[in-house]
Design an enzyme around this catalytic site. Sequence first.
Site, PDB file in Angstrom:
ATOM      1  N   ASP A   9       1.197  -1.339  -0.152  1.00 42.60           N
ATOM      2  CA  ASP A   9       0.031  -0.084  -0.101  1.00 42.60           C
ATOM      3  C   ASP A   9       0.940   1.256  -0.339  1.00 42.60           C
ATOM      4  O   ASP A   9       2.032   1.013   0.377  1.00 42.60           O
ATOM      5  CB  ASP A   9      -1.094  -0.167   1.016  1.00 42.60           C
ATOM      6  CG  ASP A   9      -1.705   0.887   1.132  1.00 42.60           C
ATOM      7  OD1 ASP A   9      -2.385   1.548   0.364  1.00 42.60           O
ATOM      8  OD2 ASP A   9      -2.678   1.021   1.750  1.00 42.60           O
ATOM      9  N   ASN A  37       1.467   3.277  -2.636  1.00 45.00           N
ATOM     10  CA  ASN A  37       2.215   4.350  -3.875  1.00 45.00           C
ATOM     11  C   ASN A  37       1.414   5.138  -4.630  1.00 45.00           C
ATOM     12  O   ASN A  37       1.773   6.273  -4.331  1.00 45.00           O
ATOM     13  CB  ASN A  37       1.211   3.176  -5.096  1.00 45.00           C
ATOM     14  CG  ASN A  37       1.896   1.769  -5.416  1.00 45.00           C
ATOM     15  OD1 ASN A  37       3.082   1.318  -4.184  1.00 45.00           O
ATOM     16  ND2 ASN A  37       1.193   0.683  -6.010  1.00 45.00           N
ATOM     17  N   ARG A  47       0.044   9.549 -10.221  1.00 42.57           N
ATOM     18  CA  ARG A  47      -0.339   8.310  -8.625  1.00 42.57           C
ATOM     19  C   ARG A  47       0.335   7.185 -10.057  1.00 42.57           C
ATOM     20  O   ARG A  47       0.731   6.111  -9.356  1.00 42.57           O
ATOM     21  CB  ARG A  47      -1.629   8.025  -8.903  1.00 42.57           C
ATOM     22  CG  ARG A  47      -2.506   8.663  -7.792  1.00 42.57           C
ATOM     23  CD  ARG A  47      -3.921   8.738  -7.310  1.00 42.57           C
ATOM     24  NE  ARG A  47      -4.131   6.794  -6.832  1.00 42.57           N
ATOM     25  CZ  ARG A  47      -4.056   6.777  -5.849  1.00 42.57           C
ATOM     26  NH1 ARG A  47      -4.124   7.749  -4.952  1.00 42.57           N
ATOM     27  NH2 ARG A  47      -3.959   5.612  -5.674  1.00 42.57           N
ATOM     28  N   ASN A  59     -10.868  -2.214  -5.432  1.00 38.88           N
ATOM     29  CA  ASN A  59     -10.303  -1.252  -6.047  1.00 38.88           C
ATOM     30  C   ASN A  59     -10.935  -0.728  -7.780  1.00 38.88           C
ATOM     31  O   ASN A  59     -10.284  -0.088  -8.462  1.00 38.88           O
ATOM     32  CB  ASN A  59      -8.926  -2.063  -6.528  1.00 38.88           C
ATOM     33  CG  ASN A  59      -7.611  -1.856  -5.556  1.00 38.88           C
ATOM     34  OD1 ASN A  59      -6.517  -2.368  -5.603  1.00 38.88           O
ATOM     35  ND2 ASN A  59      -8.293  -1.120  -4.389  1.00 38.88           N
ATOM     36  N   TRP A  60     -11.999  -2.104  -8.389  1.00 44.94           N
ATOM     37  CA  TRP A  60     -12.006  -1.720  -9.484  1.00 44.94           C
ATOM     38  C   TRP A  60     -13.169  -0.088  -9.497  1.00 44.94           C
ATOM     39  O   TRP A  60     -13.115   0.658 -10.354  1.00 44.94           O
ATOM     40  CB  TRP A  60     -13.097  -2.482  -9.873  1.00 44.94           C
ATOM     41  CG  TRP A  60     -12.612  -3.775 -10.179  1.00 44.94           C
ATOM     42  CD1 TRP A  60     -12.820  -5.508  -9.359  1.00 44.94           C
ATOM     43  CD2 TRP A  60     -12.461  -4.225 -11.372  1.00 44.94           C
ATOM     44  NE1 TRP A  60     -12.464  -6.061  -9.845  1.00 44.94           N
ATOM     45  CE2 TRP A  60     -11.763  -5.760 -10.928  1.00 44.94           C
ATOM     46  CE3 TRP A  60     -11.890  -3.668 -12.302  1.00 44.94           C
ATOM     47  CZ2 TRP A  60     -11.325  -6.221 -11.996  1.00 44.94           C
ATOM     48  CZ3 TRP A  60     -10.565  -4.248 -13.090  1.00 44.94           C
ATOM     49  CH2 TRP A  60     -10.292  -5.774 -12.831  1.00 44.94           C
ATOM     50  N   ARG A 118       2.107  -4.464   6.035  1.00 43.87           N
ATOM     51  CA  ARG A 118       1.002  -3.151   5.146  1.00 43.87           C
ATOM     52  C   ARG A 118       2.210  -3.474   5.276  1.00 43.87           C
ATOM     53  O   ARG A 118       2.393  -2.107   6.620  1.00 43.87           O
ATOM     54  CB  ARG A 118      -0.501  -3.646   6.261  1.00 43.87           C
ATOM     55  CG  ARG A 118      -1.023  -2.673   5.139  1.00 43.87           C
ATOM     56  CD  ARG A 118      -2.355  -2.572   5.779  1.00 43.87           C
ATOM     57  NE  ARG A 118      -2.931  -1.369   4.687  1.00 43.87           N
ATOM     58  CZ  ARG A 118      -4.215  -1.694   4.238  1.00 43.87           C
ATOM     59  NH1 ARG A 118      -4.845  -2.166   4.262  1.00 43.87           N
ATOM     60  NH2 ARG A 118      -5.008  -0.321   2.905  1.00 43.87           N
ATOM     61  N   LEU A 171      -6.864  -4.308   7.014  1.00 39.85           N
ATOM     62  CA  LEU A 171      -6.115  -5.927   5.884  1.00 39.85           C
ATOM     63  C   LEU A 171      -6.972  -5.249   4.590  1.00 39.85           C
ATOM     64  O   LEU A 171      -6.881  -6.475   3.682  1.00 39.85           O
ATOM     65  CB  LEU A 171      -7.085  -7.253   7.025  1.00 39.85           C
ATOM     66  CG  LEU A 171      -6.216  -6.936   8.562  1.00 39.85           C
ATOM     67  CD1 LEU A 171      -6.905  -8.754   9.463  1.00 39.85           C
ATOM     68  CD2 LEU A 171      -4.687  -7.340   8.141  1.00 39.85           C
TER      69      LEU A 171
END
Length: 234
Positions: free
Chosen positions: A13, A15, A26, A61-62, A179, A186
């Site tokens: 996680d 980015n 991004r 994430n869609w 993470r 989570l």
Amino acid sequence: MTKIPAHIAIIMDGNGRWAKEKGKMRYEGHLAGVKKVRDIAIHASDMGVRYLTLYAFSTENWKRPQEEVDYIMSLPKIFFASYLKELMDNDIKVTMLGKMEKIPKVASEIFKEAIAKTKDNKGMVLSFAVNYGSHDEIVTACKEYAQDVKNGRSNDLTVDEFSRYLYTRDMPDVDLMIRTSHELRLSNFLLWQIAYSELIFLDRYWPDMQDSDLDDCINEYNMRQRRFGGLDEG
Ligand code: IPE
Ligand code: IPE
Ligand code: MG
């Protein structure tokens, strides 16, 4: 002697925040993250980790802008074009967790190719969770089991048997879950498989993760006392 966790899972996680802090777009963060996958995978393999499972794209994430989703789905091509040879040289076997059907062909075909090319490798198993969500995984498993019962299987399911319906059927449970970017959650990753995992949350964004951070995590893991509900040994 240092115990190396057999199965490490990482929620890669940060980015986007990494890019933002650097005044970049991004997508540049996602691209920097790809190189990191190579570095951490090779280092984990050198350390003797047997299974490394990386969260690359969740079922949630869609919801992101189509442009970002499309860019993320173009990354497997860049990753394997750049690093497949090195994965082969390190005897690393590539696998995938998640619902393949919904993944665009540009990504799924590349994964299929990498999986086929590395299938006989005997070293670390490097798994990418793409279009993966634990809720979806568990519901899918339940449906498959229900179907099997309908087809005559007995309905005295055990925990071990249920595990065989999950994407992780050929893997041991996760020993260490890491993470990056210090979100203390989570996000629907491997909920069944982390029942007794040690959890570590790192402050670094994924593109900043160093090999030495993985070493630190393994050292921290060695300081933890895993009891699995029992009592301390000795
Ligand atoms: C992780 O980085 C990559 C994916 C979820 C695909 P993010 O894109 O979530 O980065 P942040 O959390 O916005 O910083
Ligand atoms: C989790 O990160 C998914 C991946 C790293 C692929 P997210 O950035 O999607 O998680 P949330 O939305 O912050 O919980
Ligand atoms: Mg995020």
